[in-house]
Design a protein around this motif. Structure first.
Motif, short mmCIF file in Angstrom:
data_model
loop_
_atom_site.label_atom_id
_atom_site.label_comp_id
_atom_site.label_asym_id
_atom_site.label_seq_id
_atom_site.Cartn_x
_atom_site.Cartn_y
_atom_site.Cartn_z
N ASN A 78 -3.78 -16.30 -33.98
CA ASN A 78 -2.46 -16.84 -33.64
C ASN A 78 -1.72 -17.18 -34.93
N GLU A 79 -1.11 -16.17 -35.53
CA GLU A 79 -0.49 -16.33 -36.85
C GLU A 79 1.03 -16.44 -36.76
N LYS A 80 1.59 -17.14 -37.74
CA LYS A 80 3.04 -17.28 -37.84
C LYS A 80 3.66 -15.92 -38.11
N THR A 81 4.74 -15.59 -37.39
CA THR A 81 5.34 -14.26 -37.52
C THR A 81 6.75 -14.34 -38.12
N VAL A 82 7.27 -13.17 -38.48
CA VAL A 82 8.61 -13.10 -39.04
C VAL A 82 9.67 -13.44 -38.01
N ARG A 83 9.31 -13.46 -36.75
CA ARG A 83 10.25 -13.86 -35.70
C ARG A 83 10.43 -15.38 -35.61
N GLY A 84 9.54 -16.11 -36.29
CA GLY A 84 9.57 -17.57 -36.21
C GLY A 84 8.70 -18.11 -35.10
N ASP A 85 7.96 -17.22 -34.41
CA ASP A 85 7.03 -17.66 -33.37
C ASP A 85 5.61 -17.40 -33.85
N TRP A 86 4.67 -17.26 -32.90
CA TRP A 86 3.26 -17.04 -33.23
C TRP A 86 2.78 -15.79 -32.50
N SER A 87 1.84 -15.08 -33.11
CA SER A 87 1.46 -13.76 -32.62
C SER A 87 0.78 -13.76 -31.26
N LEU A 88 0.32 -14.93 -30.79
CA LEU A 88 -0.25 -15.02 -29.44
C LEU A 88 0.59 -15.92 -28.54
N ASP A 89 1.85 -16.10 -28.90
CA ASP A 89 2.78 -16.79 -28.01
C ASP A 89 3.12 -15.91 -26.81
N PRO A 90 3.62 -16.50 -25.72
CA PRO A 90 4.06 -15.69 -24.58
C PRO A 90 5.13 -14.66 -24.96
N SER A 91 5.89 -14.93 -26.01
CA SER A 91 6.91 -13.98 -26.46
C SER A 91 6.32 -12.65 -26.92
N TRP A 92 5.01 -12.62 -27.19
CA TRP A 92 4.34 -11.39 -27.58
C TRP A 92 3.57 -10.75 -26.43
N ALA A 93 3.67 -11.30 -25.25
CA ALA A 93 2.90 -10.77 -24.11
C ALA A 93 3.22 -9.31 -23.84
N ALA A 94 4.51 -8.96 -23.84
CA ALA A 94 4.89 -7.58 -23.54
C ALA A 94 4.32 -6.61 -24.57
N TYR A 95 4.31 -7.03 -25.81
CA TYR A 95 3.76 -6.17 -26.87
C TYR A 95 2.28 -5.92 -26.64
N TRP A 96 1.52 -6.99 -26.39
CA TRP A 96 0.08 -6.82 -26.22
C TRP A 96 -0.26 -6.10 -24.91
N LYS A 97 0.52 -6.35 -23.86
CA LYS A 97 0.29 -5.62 -22.61
C LYS A 97 0.48 -4.12 -22.81
N ALA A 98 1.49 -3.75 -23.59
CA ALA A 98 1.73 -2.33 -23.84
C ALA A 98 0.57 -1.69 -24.59
N ARG A 99 0.00 -2.44 -25.53
CA ARG A 99 -1.15 -1.90 -26.29
C ARG A 99 -2.37 -1.77 -25.38
N VAL A 100 -2.56 -2.71 -24.47
CA VAL A 100 -3.65 -2.61 -23.50
C VAL A 100 -3.47 -1.35 -22.65
N ALA A 101 -2.25 -1.12 -22.18
CA ALA A 101 -1.98 0.04 -21.33
C ALA A 101 -2.23 1.35 -22.07
N GLU A 102 -2.07 1.33 -23.40
CA GLU A 102 -2.28 2.54 -24.20
C GLU A 102 -3.76 2.80 -24.48
N GLY A 103 -4.62 1.84 -24.18
CA GLY A 103 -6.05 2.07 -24.31
C GLY A 103 -6.68 1.62 -25.61
N HIS A 104 -5.98 0.76 -26.38
CA HIS A 104 -6.55 0.26 -27.62
C HIS A 104 -7.65 -0.77 -27.33
N ALA A 105 -8.43 -1.09 -28.34
CA ALA A 105 -9.46 -2.12 -28.24
C ALA A 105 -8.99 -3.37 -28.98
#
Length: 273
Positions: A78-105
């Motif tokens: 959960n790192e500080k990001t250039v957006r001013g939020d954190w990498s495991l904030d809800p604001s990143w949910a869509a990003y991580w969901k997309a990576r899950v859908a693509e089949g990454h580990a």
């Protein structure tokens, strides 16, 4: 990120002096323990991994992997990001969901990006979190406390994506120890480092180690089965690594006949699924 940089420079200096610089460029034939689902034309497999960071390159990394139909492994803190939020904030949910859908580990990188400092008696571990309520403090944790830190990422990732992490982790800076490995094993996690040639150098000074040098080193040195590590953005590097190097690295490895897979397919980690 400064603590990472010291480790990064040391690794790169050692690698630069090693014979890996002079190794022939052609990839070896795939061994018998290559991923079972590797295409027949593959002469070897490279395992791309990305640790969270400033997240300045998160979208570029995702787009590049998708364009090449490559699946990689991400290690999350959960790192500080250039957006001013954190990498495991809800604001990143869509990003991580997309990576899950693509089949990454996905693996744990410790929730607060916790650096190892020393092993102590009784399995205890001296640590220094980079983020969170105890950022910057040197503390001594029990093995159970360290396991809790790994699991915090899993809990948050489940909340964001509905998916559990793979039972893998990577310590910040790659620093592991007997006590860390024992603690993690007790709660089902296996540590993942990277190959010498798989060190991207993206935390080093871009003046001392320009991107062209780092790219040449990786293309010359990577071999079948190697794990490659880069970050999803580094605050300190003046000339970012990914925009200059990720696409030519992948294209160059593909021209040599390499294919790519997640660590779920790696011979050393298949049983971790």
């Amino acid at each position: 990120m400064r603590a990472r940089g010291k480790r990064a420079r040391a690794l790169l200096l050692g690698a630069a002096a090693a014979a890996a610089w002079a190794l022939p460029a052609c990839a070896a034939d795939a061994p018998a323990d290559a991923p079972a689902d590797a295409p027949a034309h593959c002469r070897g497999t490279i395992y791309l991994t990305f640790d969270t960071g400033s997240q300045s390159q998160a979208e570029l990394i995702a787009a590049t992997l998708k364009r090449h139909a490559i699946k990689a492994t991400f290690f999350l803190a959960n790192e500080k990001t250039v957006r001013g939020d954190w990498s495991l904030d809800p604001s990143w949910a869509a990003y991580w969901k997309a990576r899950v859908a693509e089949g990454h580990a996905f693996g744990s990188h410790t929730f607060d990006h916790v650096y190892w400092r020393a092993d102590e008696a009784g399995g205890r571990i001296r640590v220094k979190p980079q983020f969170g309520a105890d950022a910057g403090k040197v503390e001594t944790w029990s093995a159970a406390r360290y396991c809790d830190e790994l699991r915090r990422v899993d809990t948050r990732f489940m909340e964001l994506t509905g998916r559990r992490l793979d039972p893998l982790f990577r310590t910040p800076g790659g620093h592991s120890s007997p006590n860390i490995l024992a603690a993690a094993q007790a709660c089902g996690y296996r540590h993942v480092g990277w190959a010498r040639a798989g060190f991207s150098g993206d935390e080093t000074s871009s003046d001392a180690y320009p991107n062209a040098l780092l790219l040449e080193r990786a293309l010359d040195g990577l071999r079948d089965g190697d794990i490659f590590m880069a970050h999803m953005g580094i605050w300190s590097r003046k000339d970012p690594w990914a925009p200059a190097n990720l696409e030519p690295l992948i294209a160059g490895l593909e021209r040599k006949g390499f294919c790519f897979a997640t660590l779920r397919e790696h011979p050393d980690y298949r049983t971790s699924r």
